[in-house]
Design a protein around this motif. Structure first.
Motif, PDB file in Angstrom:
ATOM      1  N   GLY A  17       0.823  -1.211   0.000  1.00  0.00           N
ATOM      2  CA  GLY A  17       0.000   0.000   0.000  1.00  0.00           C
ATOM      3  C   GLY A  17       0.850   1.252   0.000  1.00  0.00           C
ATOM      4  N   GLU A  18       0.197   2.403  -0.060  1.00  0.00           N
ATOM      5  CA  GLU A  18       0.908   3.666  -0.253  1.00  0.00           C
ATOM      6  C   GLU A  18       1.333   4.359   1.029  1.00  0.00           C
ATOM      7  N   TYR A  19       1.005   3.821   2.184  1.00  0.00           N
ATOM      8  CA  TYR A  19       1.237   4.511   3.456  1.00  0.00           C
ATOM      9  C   TYR A  19       2.664   5.050   3.593  1.00  0.00           C
ATOM     10  N   TYR A  20       3.662   4.249   3.318  1.00  0.00           N
ATOM     11  CA  TYR A  20       5.058   4.656   3.508  1.00  0.00           C
ATOM     12  C   TYR A  20       5.603   5.488   2.348  1.00  0.00           C
ATOM     13  N   PHE A  21       4.929   5.478   1.231  1.00  0.00           N
ATOM     14  CA  PHE A  21       5.463   6.059   0.013  1.00  0.00           C
ATOM     15  C   PHE A  21       4.964   7.456  -0.306  1.00  0.00           C
ATOM     16  N   TYR A  22       3.855   7.839   0.272  1.00  0.00           N
ATOM     17  CA  TYR A  22       3.253   9.104  -0.123  1.00  0.00           C
ATOM     18  C   TYR A  22       2.901   9.901   1.117  1.00  0.00           C
ATOM     19  N   LEU A  23       3.835  10.763   1.529  1.00  0.00           N
ATOM     20  CA  LEU A  23       3.669  11.544   2.742  1.00  0.00           C
ATOM     21  C   LEU A  23       3.286  12.968   2.394  1.00  0.00           C
ATOM     22  N   ASP A  24       2.574  13.609   3.299  1.00  0.00           N
ATOM     23  CA  ASP A  24       2.255  15.024   3.117  1.00  0.00           C
ATOM     24  C   ASP A  24       3.535  15.839   3.193  1.00  0.00           C
ATOM     25  N   ASP A  25       3.641  16.881   2.376  1.00  0.00           N
ATOM     26  CA  ASP A  25       4.822  17.742   2.388  1.00  0.00           C
ATOM     27  C   ASP A  25       5.100  18.298   3.777  1.00  0.00           C
ATOM     28  N   LYS A  26       4.069  18.658   4.485  1.00  0.00           N
ATOM     29  CA  LYS A  26       4.259  19.252   5.808  1.00  0.00           C
ATOM     30  C   LYS A  26       4.894  18.260   6.774  1.00  0.00           C
ATOM     31  N   ASP A  27       4.755  16.970   6.510  1.00  0.00           N
ATOM     32  CA  ASP A  27       5.292  15.949   7.407  1.00  0.00           C
ATOM     33  C   ASP A  27       6.698  15.491   7.036  1.00  0.00           C
ATOM     34  N   GLU A  28       7.215  15.941   5.907  1.00  0.00           N
ATOM     35  CA  GLU A  28       8.472  15.384   5.392  1.00  0.00           C
ATOM     36  C   GLU A  28       9.651  15.589   6.337  1.00  0.00           C
ATOM     37  N   ARG A  29       9.616  16.615   7.159  1.00  0.00           N
ATOM     38  CA  ARG A  29      10.750  16.881   8.036  1.00  0.00           C
ATOM     39  C   ARG A  29      10.614  16.220   9.407  1.00  0.00           C
ATOM     40  N   GLY A  30       9.474  15.637   9.700  1.00  0.00           N
ATOM     41  CA  GLY A  30       9.257  15.047  11.017  1.00  0.00           C
ATOM     42  C   GLY A  30       9.918  13.696  11.178  1.00  0.00           C
ATOM     43  N   PRO A  31      10.128  13.267  12.426  1.00  0.00           N
ATOM     44  CA  PRO A  31      10.790  11.981  12.682  1.00  0.00           C
ATOM     45  C   PRO A  31      10.001  10.794  12.157  1.00  0.00           C
ATOM     46  N   ASP A  32       8.676  10.845  12.222  1.00  0.00           N
ATOM     47  CA  ASP A  32       7.893   9.737  11.695  1.00  0.00           C
ATOM     48  C   ASP A  32       8.048   9.627  10.191  1.00  0.00           C
ATOM     49  N   SER A  33       8.105  10.759   9.519  1.00  0.00           N
ATOM     50  CA  SER A  33       8.267  10.747   8.078  1.00  0.00           C
ATOM     51  C   SER A  33       9.621  10.188   7.682  1.00  0.00           C
ATOM     52  N   LEU A  34      10.659  10.549   8.407  1.00  0.00           N
ATOM     53  CA  LEU A  34      11.987  10.011   8.130  1.00  0.00           C
ATOM     54  C   LEU A  34      11.981   8.496   8.312  1.00  0.00           C
ATOM     55  N   ARG A  35      11.350   8.026   9.365  1.00  0.00           N
ATOM     56  CA  ARG A  35      11.251   6.576   9.603  1.00  0.00           C
ATOM     57  C   ARG A  35      10.478   5.913   8.468  1.00  0.00           C
ATOM     58  N   ASP A  36       9.352   6.523   8.078  1.00  0.00           N
ATOM     59  CA  ASP A  36       8.542   5.947   7.001  1.00  0.00           C
ATOM     60  C   ASP A  36       9.292   5.953   5.673  1.00  0.00           C
ATOM     61  N   TYR A  37      10.004   7.032   5.380  1.00  0.00           N
ATOM     62  CA  TYR A  37      10.780   7.060   4.139  1.00  0.00           C
ATOM     63  C   TYR A  37      11.906   6.027   4.165  1.00  0.00           C
ATOM     64  N   ASN A  38      12.503   5.786   5.307  1.00  0.00           N
ATOM     65  CA  ASN A  38      13.533   4.754   5.393  1.00  0.00           C
ATOM     66  C   ASN A  38      12.939   3.376   5.139  1.00  0.00           C
ATOM     67  N   ILE A  39      11.736   3.142   5.641  1.00  0.00           N
ATOM     68  CA  ILE A  39      11.050   1.880   5.363  1.00  0.00           C
ATOM     69  C   ILE A  39      10.750   1.785   3.874  1.00  0.00           C
ATOM     70  N   ALA A  40      10.245   2.869   3.299  1.00  0.00           N
ATOM     71  CA  ALA A  40       9.936   2.873   1.863  1.00  0.00           C
ATOM     72  C   ALA A  40      11.184   2.608   1.031  1.00  0.00           C
ATOM     73  N   LYS A  41      12.308   3.220   1.399  1.00  0.00           N
ATOM     74  CA  LYS A  41      13.558   2.999   0.656  1.00  0.00           C
ATOM     75  C   LYS A  41      13.955   1.521   0.693  1.00  0.00           C
ATOM     76  N   LYS A  42      13.815   0.896   1.848  1.00  0.00           N
ATOM     77  CA  LYS A  42      14.145  -0.534   1.954  1.00  0.00           C
ATOM     78  C   LYS A  42      13.235  -1.367   1.067  1.00  0.00           C
ATOM     79  N   LEU A  43      11.959  -1.021   1.032  1.00  0.00           N
ATOM     80  CA  LEU A  43      11.027  -1.739   0.168  1.00  0.00           C
ATOM     81  C   LEU A  43      11.366  -1.505  -1.302  1.00  0.00           C
ATOM     82  N   CYS A  44      11.664  -0.278  -1.671  1.00  0.00           N
ATOM     83  CA  CYS A  44      12.033   0.031  -3.056  1.00  0.00           C
ATOM     84  C   CYS A  44      13.281  -0.740  -3.477  1.00  0.00           C
ATOM     85  N   ASN A  45      14.227  -0.885  -2.567  1.00  0.00           N
ATOM     86  CA  ASN A  45      15.461  -1.594  -2.896  1.00  0.00           C
ATOM     87  C   ASN A  45      15.217  -3.066  -3.226  1.00  0.00           C
TER      88      ASN A  45
END
Length: 88
Positions: A17-45
């Motif tokens: 699903g899209e939960y980890y891949f599509y974050l709101d711009d306002k959330d991109e700098r937050g710690p949860d967003s960084l964690r979610d993007y790291n999860i997404a990067k691992k999935l993309c890899n």
């Protein structure tokens, strides 16, 4: 590339699903967003379509994670290549 990312067969993101891949711009700098993007990067890899998805994202998308690249990373790639974003 003839297919758009959501048309790929056996794409890893389609399985989770899209939960980890599509974050709101306002959330991109937050710690949860960084964690979610790291999860997404691992999935993309793990995805066989990572490179095609990243290229599509560089050319067409300002938001979300595409092919393991964040919006800032894709923006940097466009600047480096002298590209403008093509909105579909």
């Amino acid at each position: 590339m003839s297919k758009r990312p959501w048309e790929f067969e056996q794409a890893v993101c389609a399985e989770v699903g899209e939960y980890y891949f599509y974050l709101d711009d306002k959330d991109e700098r937050g710690p949860d967003s960084l964690r979610d993007y790291n999860i997404a990067k691992k999935l993309c890899n793990q995805c066989p379509h990572k490179n095609d998805c990243a290229e599509w994202g560089i050319n067409n998308e300002a938001h979300g994670m595409w092919g393991g690249l964040t919006p800032k990373e894709r923006y940097a790639q466009r600047q480096k290549r002298g590209l403008r974003l093509h909105l579909i």
